[in-house]
Structure formats: structure tokens, C-alpha cells
Design an enzyme around this catalytic site. Structure first.
Site, PDB file in Angstrom:
ATOM      1  N   GLU A  44      -8.327   0.602   2.775  1.00  0.00           N
ATOM      2  CA  GLU A  44      -7.677   0.278   4.050  1.00  0.00           C
ATOM      3  C   GLU A  44      -8.118   1.214   5.172  1.00  0.00           C
ATOM      4  OE1 GLU A  44      -3.239  -0.103   6.097  1.00  0.00           O
ATOM      5  OE2 GLU A  44      -3.459  -0.396   3.933  1.00  0.00           O
ATOM      6  N   GLN A  51       0.841  -1.191   0.000  1.00  0.00           N
ATOM      7  CA  GLN A  51       0.000   0.000   0.000  1.00  0.00           C
ATOM      8  C   GLN A  51       0.880   1.247   0.000  1.00  0.00           C
ATOM      9  OE1 GLN A  51      -2.253   2.727  -0.096  1.00  0.00           O
ATOM     10  NE2 GLN A  51      -3.736   1.300   0.758  1.00  0.00           N
TER      11      GLN A  51
END
Length: 300
Positions: free
Chosen positions: A95, A51
Site C-alpha cells: 500500500e 490493512q
């Protein structure tokens, strides 16, 4: 759990807008239903280790937690089956919602399972954050660097797929050549990308960065400060070395952006020979450079 339909393999050449459109098309049908959406236990969902977004502000997470506690998760997460741990799902996009849902003590989350490969996971994660202006300049640049290093994407190709100008991507990548203390100031917001760009070619970017922060200088003032600092270079060296032409400076910048390291080109017009100098900041940088050089020319 219903098996989602398989998607054809796609690459960056198709464009990230198309990848995201696929997801959007599957979330609703003419009856307002969401056939691709399913509920997954929150403990079976794990974050994406690649990420690009690393900073989650406490205030923003607290606000989202309150919203989820009151209304639930309205927009499902995009996930894929975790290639590293069977029976779990890896987050492609969402997320922050996952983190806030944990705080809100939700037991299940709505998700859309997609058949994305590693390249597409990174691409979608980057584009989602960029579209929402959620990445700081360092995170955005690091995301571009990942696409280049891991998947061989060029600046031109990324610019087309992400809807950004090539100069925007190149300028961000140059920020990664700054010393780590300056990068940390940029990451924390003490410096803006405009401030940092003025320091890329400075002899003492760390010292100038501290002065900019201490005095609260604007970007224009920072540029003027960096320009005034240039004469500190040895006058004898300046007199011996002719000024570099624009093409050489652009090539230096492009190589620096591609390598993530400072690059200097000294070319002798008379002989056609010259010297290329790559400056690394750590042994890890040197190891990375050696790995790239040794990989050059390998058959596909």
C-alpha cells in the site's frame, strides 16, 4: 490480462513464510522473467480495508515518491481480485508503494495477482509489515487481534506462523487493554511498548503515562514509577484480599489479552468458588463481549 494460475487453498497452519515464498517463486523464473507480473491501471487498485498499518509518515512517503519518480516501482504489489467491487484489485501487500505512486502520478503499476482468501490477505499484510518493522506496537497488536477475532487463531498458532514468541504476542495484546489516551501516546511514539507494558496493571495508567512523557523517563524509570504507585491502593482492601498466586495472575493476563479488556479473578481456595470480572471501556466493547459470549458453543 492473462489469467494467473489457481493456487491450492492454504491456511495459517501452512505458515506465512510459505505464503510469501509462493509469491517470491512466481516473480522470477530461470530466464529472469516475471510471468505472474502484469500492469494494472492505478485507479483500478484499492487499499485493503483491513490493512493493519494505519500510520504512513510524510517523510517516508516523500522519499519513496522521489525514488519511484526516478526509477519507477521496482517491486510489484501483491493484489487479489476485489471481492467487493468487480473489475478492481485489492492490495494485499504494497500500500505504501501505491500511495507513493499516486503522488508520483504514475498511471499503471506492476502487480502480482494472487488467489488469497480473507485470512491469507490479513496474514500476508501483517507479516509483510512486521518483517519490515513498519508497524507501531498498537498496529501490530491490532493485527493479531483481528486474526484472533475474525479467524479464531490462537496465540500459540500465530506465534508459530509469524516466527514470534507467544509472550511477545501476549504482551502486545495486553497493550490494547490500556485507556485510549495511553494507546494514542503509544501510537504516536510518545511512549514505547516497554513504557506501556509497565502501565498495564497500574491503577492510574493515564496519569502515569503523562508523567512519563513529561519527564522523559526511560523504561526502567517508568517501571519503577509504576511500582511505587501501587501502594496507593486501599490498605484495607489489600489486607482483606490475599496476594494472588502466579498462576492466577498469568490467567488474568491471558484472558485480558484474548478479550482485549481488563480481567480480574478473585478465587476462594476454601470453597473453590470465585468471581471473574471483565472491565469494558465503552458500549462497543460490551457489545463485542456479548457477541463473543453468545457465539460460544455454536456448531461449526
Amino acid at each position: 490480462m492473462a489469467e494467473p494460475k489457481k493456487l491450492e487453498r492454504r491456511g495459517l497452519g501452512r505458515g506465512l513464510s510459505a505464503l510469501m515464498a509462493d509469491v517470491a517463486a512466481d516473480t522470477t523464473d530461470t530466464g529472469g522473467q516475471r510471468p505472474a507480473e502484469t500492469l494494472v491501471p492505478i485507479e483500478k487498485i484499492v487499499p485493503n480495508p483491513d490493512q493493519p498499518r494505519r500510520s504512513f509518515t510524510e517523510e517516508a512517503l516523500a522519499e519513496l515518491t522521489d525514488s519511484i519518480r526516478a526509477k519507477g516501482v521496482i517491486q510489484p504489489l501483491i493484489v487479489r481480485r476485489n471481492p467487493r467491487r468487480e473489475g478492481t484489485f485489492e492490495i494485499v501487500a504494497g500500500e505504501r508503494r501505491w500511495r507513493a505512486a499516486q503522488r508520483a502520478q504514475l498511471h499503471e503499476l506492476p502487480v502480482i495477482v494472487r488467489d488469497f482468501d480473507d485470512t491469507e490477505v490479513l496474514e500476508v499484510a501483517i507479516i509483510e509489515n512486521i518483517q519490515r518493522a513498519d508497524l507501531n506496537p498498537v498496529e501490530e497488536a491490532a493485527g493479531y487481534r483481528q486474526l484472533m477475532d475474525r479467524f479464531g487463531h490462537t496465540q500459540e498458532r500465530m506465534a508459530q506462523a509469524l516466527g514470534k514468541s507467544r509472550s511477545h504476542i501476549a504482551n502486545l495484546l495486553r497493550l490494547l487493554t490500556l485507556p485510549e489516551d495511553v494507546i494514542e501516546m503509544l501510537r504516536s511514539g510518545a511512549l514505547t511498548a516497554g513504557h506501556a507494558r509497565a502501565l498495564v496493571t497500574a491503577d492510574d495508567p493515564s496519569g502515569l503515562a503523562r508523567e512519563i512523557v513529561r519527564k522523559g523517563l526511560s523504561v526502567r524509570e517508568a517501571e519503577a514509577l509504576a511500582k511505587r504507585a501501587k501502594p496507593k491502593t486501599s490498605t484495607s482492601r489489600v489486607s482483606q484480599a490475599p496476594a494472588k498466586d502466579a498462576d492466577t495472575r498469568v490467567l488474568e493476563s491471558d484472558l485480558a489479552a484474548a478479550l482485549g479488556m481488563k480481567v480480574s479473578i478473585d478465587h476462594d481456595e476454601a470453597t473453590g468458588s470465585g468471581r471473574l470480572t471483565v472491565s469494558y471501556r465503552s458500549l462497543d466493547d460490551l457489545d463485542d463481549l456479548c457477541g463473543r459470549l453468545s457465539a460460544t458453543g455454536r456448531p461449526d
